[in-house]
Each structure stands twice: as C-alpha cells, then as structure tokens.
Design an enzyme around this catalytic site. Structure first.
Site, PDB file in Angstrom:
ATOM      1  CB  SER A 189      -1.055   0.239   1.683  1.00  0.00           C
ATOM      2  OG  SER A 189      -0.429   0.402   2.106  1.00  0.00           O
ATOM      3  CG  ASN A 190       3.236   2.510   2.997  1.00  0.00           C
ATOM      4  OD1 ASN A 190       3.541   4.140   3.318  1.00  0.00           O
ATOM      5  ND2 ASN A 190       3.888   1.395   4.369  1.00  0.00           N
TER       6      ASN A 190
ATOM      7  CG  LEU B  91       8.892  -7.503   5.459  1.00  0.00           C
ATOM      8  CD1 LEU B  91       7.586  -8.412   6.694  1.00  0.00           C
ATOM      9  CD2 LEU B  91       8.837  -6.089   6.893  1.00  0.00           C
TER      10      LEU B  91
ATOM     11  CG  ASN C 292      12.386   0.821   5.964  1.00  0.00           C
ATOM     12  OD1 ASN C 292      11.878   0.559   6.003  1.00  0.00           O
ATOM     13  ND2 ASN C 292      13.261   0.644   7.772  1.00  0.00           N
TER      14      ASN C 292
ATOM     15  CG  HIS D 143      10.269   1.285  12.094  1.00  0.00           C
ATOM     16  ND1 HIS D 143      11.056  -0.112  12.264  1.00  0.00           N
ATOM     17  CD2 HIS D 143      10.432   0.987  13.007  1.00  0.00           C
ATOM     18  CE1 HIS D 143      10.676  -0.720  12.757  1.00  0.00           C
ATOM     19  NE2 HIS D 143       9.875  -0.075  13.926  1.00  0.00           N
TER      20      HIS D 143
ATOM     21  CD  GLU E  11       3.858   3.180   7.673  1.00  0.00           C
ATOM     22  OE1 GLU E  11       3.257   2.118   6.131  1.00  0.00           O
ATOM     23  OE2 GLU E  11       4.358   2.605   8.461  1.00  0.00           O
TER      24      GLU E  11
HETATM   25  C1  GAR Z   1       4.234  -0.465   6.884  1.00  0.00           C
HETATM   26  O1  GAR Z   1       3.861  -0.271   7.915  1.00  0.00           O
HETATM   27  C2  GAR Z   1       5.415  -0.704   6.881  1.00  0.00           C
HETATM   28  O2  GAR Z   1       5.659   0.386   7.472  1.00  0.00           O
HETATM   29  C3  GAR Z   1       6.137  -1.682   7.647  1.00  0.00           C
HETATM   30  O3  GAR Z   1       5.065  -2.630   7.101  1.00  0.00           O
HETATM   31  C4  GAR Z   1       3.613  -2.158   6.022  1.00  0.00           C
HETATM   32  C5  GAR Z   1       4.114  -2.616   5.405  1.00  0.00           C
HETATM   33  O4  GAR Z   1       2.256  -2.300   4.542  1.00  0.00           O
HETATM   34  N1  GAR Z   1       7.470  -1.869   7.462  1.00  0.00           N
HETATM   35  C6  GAR Z   1       8.233  -2.643   8.301  1.00  0.00           C
HETATM   36  O5  GAR Z   1       8.143  -3.341   9.568  1.00  0.00           O
HETATM   37  C7  GAR Z   1       9.509  -2.777   8.515  1.00  0.00           C
HETATM   38  N2  GAR Z   1      10.147  -2.686   9.362  1.00  0.00           N
HETATM   39  P1  GAR Z   1       2.238  -2.228   3.118  1.00  0.00           P
HETATM   40  O6  GAR Z   1       2.826  -2.911   2.042  1.00  0.00           O
HETATM   41  O7  GAR Z   1       0.613  -2.408   2.670  1.00  0.00           O
HETATM   42  O8  GAR Z   1       3.433  -1.049   2.326  1.00  0.00           O
END
Ligand code: GAR
Length: 187
Positions: free
Chosen positions: A13-14, A85, A102, A104, A174
């Site tokens: 989604s990001n 990840l 990144n 977080h 985010e």
């Molecule tokens: C997000 O909340 C990001 O901050 C986190 O994974 C999610 C991915 O969401 N990242 C971590 O935890 C890294 N340590 P998305 O796939 O919907 O963008």
C-alpha cells in the site's frame, strides 16, 4: 527525470501511495519495483500501474548477482524500502551511499530492530500502553532501523486501541508522509 526503485515484501500500500503521487510527475518516476515474495500484492499493483516489477530470491540478492547488476544499470536516485522485510545487504548499502531509505511503523529508536516489523511493532506498542505511535523515515545503514532519521510523524492512541487500530492510524500517516518526504529528498 529522477528515478526511484522500490523494494516491498507484501501488500504494497505504501508503494501504491508512491506510484499514485508521482503518476503524472515530470520530474520523478518509479522505474522498478522489486520484491522477495513472488506472491506479494505489490506485483499486482505494479502491473496495474504499468511499472516494471520482478521478484527475486536470496541468491540474486548476493554481491555481484542480478539485483546488484540491475540497480547498477538503473542507477537510481533513491532506493525506497516500503514494507521490505529482509535485511538490506551491506554491499548495497556501501554501493549506494545516502540513497537508500526505509519507512518504519513506529517512532524510532523505540520499537526498532530485528523482529520488529508490521503487526509485531503495533502489538508491542499496545502492550506497553503507549499513548502515541507514529512513523519514522530514515536512511538505511548496515544495522536494522539505525540509520539517520529524515522525518517522523506522530499519531495519538486511545486506551481502547488494539494493534489493528494502531496499524490503521500508522498506515494512514505513512501514505500521507512517505511520498512527500521522497519528493523533498529528490528536489
Ligand atoms: C508498513 O507499515 C511499513 O512501515 C512496515 O510494513 C508495512 C508495509 O505495508 N515496515 C516494517 O515493519 C519494516 N520494519 P504495505 O505493504 O501496505 O506498504
């Protein structure tokens, strides 16, 4: 045209927020999306947006192998880890100094480090009865979640919020802040 390469492991989604934000930009474009997970939703998002994407395995991530070569050939202005990840390999950190960022899902230095990702972070935040959480956008160095902080944003938490509520509030932040921060870094 400034070039971004996105790494993501899941839904993406990001990555989607970044794709949407720069869709009509004459200055910044997403050149490639890379994932370690062949089932990742982000691959579908890339396809729908007409952006090149591929999945890779651990072998391809090793020094002098395909991911390294691909990044060298694209020569991106910014490498964006958006829900990626795996630990980012040191040879890439060295080869792309100050070009890897990144996001977080917490206010570092709290709730960072190995094993602290996604819902695990939000569970720990709720267990500790925090009244706020948020996001941290930071440079990537050789240690998990320890690179220089570029931007943070905070959300208030209610005492009734569970991990899923925290996740929703954090994800909203985010999507709002990540594309704008990228734009700022590339301007
Ligand atoms: C997000 O909340 C990001 O901050 C986190 O994974 C999610 C991915 O969401 N990242 C971590 O935890 C890294 N340590 P998305 O796939 O919907 O963008």
């Amino acid at each position: 045209m400034k070039k971004i390469v996105i790494f993501a492991s899941g839904s993406g989604s990001n990555a989607q927020a970044i794709l949407d934000y720069f869709k009509d930009s004459a200055k910044i474009k997403v050149s490639l999306i890379l994932t370690n997970n062949p089932q990742a939703g982000v691959l579908d998002r890339a396809r729908k947006s007409g952006v090149a994407a591929m999945s890779f395995n651990k072998f391809a991530f090793a020094k002098a192998n395909s991911i390294h070569q691909i990044l060298k050939s694209i020569d991106p202005d910014l490498i964006v880890l958006a829900g990626f990840l795996w630990k980012f390999p040191e040879h890439l950190v060295i080869d792309f100094p100050n070009k890897i960022i990144n996001i977080h899902p917490a206010l570092l230095p709290k709730y960072g480090g190995k094993g602290m990702y996604g819902i695990h972070v939000h569970r720990a935040v709720v267990e500790n009865k925090e009244n706020e959480s948020g996001i941290t956008i930071h440079y990537v160095n050789e240690n998990y979640d320890e690179g220089a902080i570029i931007h943070q944003a905070v959300c208030r938490l209610d005492s009734t919020d569970g991990p899923e509520d925290v996740a929703r509030k954090v994800l909203e932040l985010e999507h709002e802040h990540f594309p704008k921060t990228i734009e700022g870094l590339l301007s």
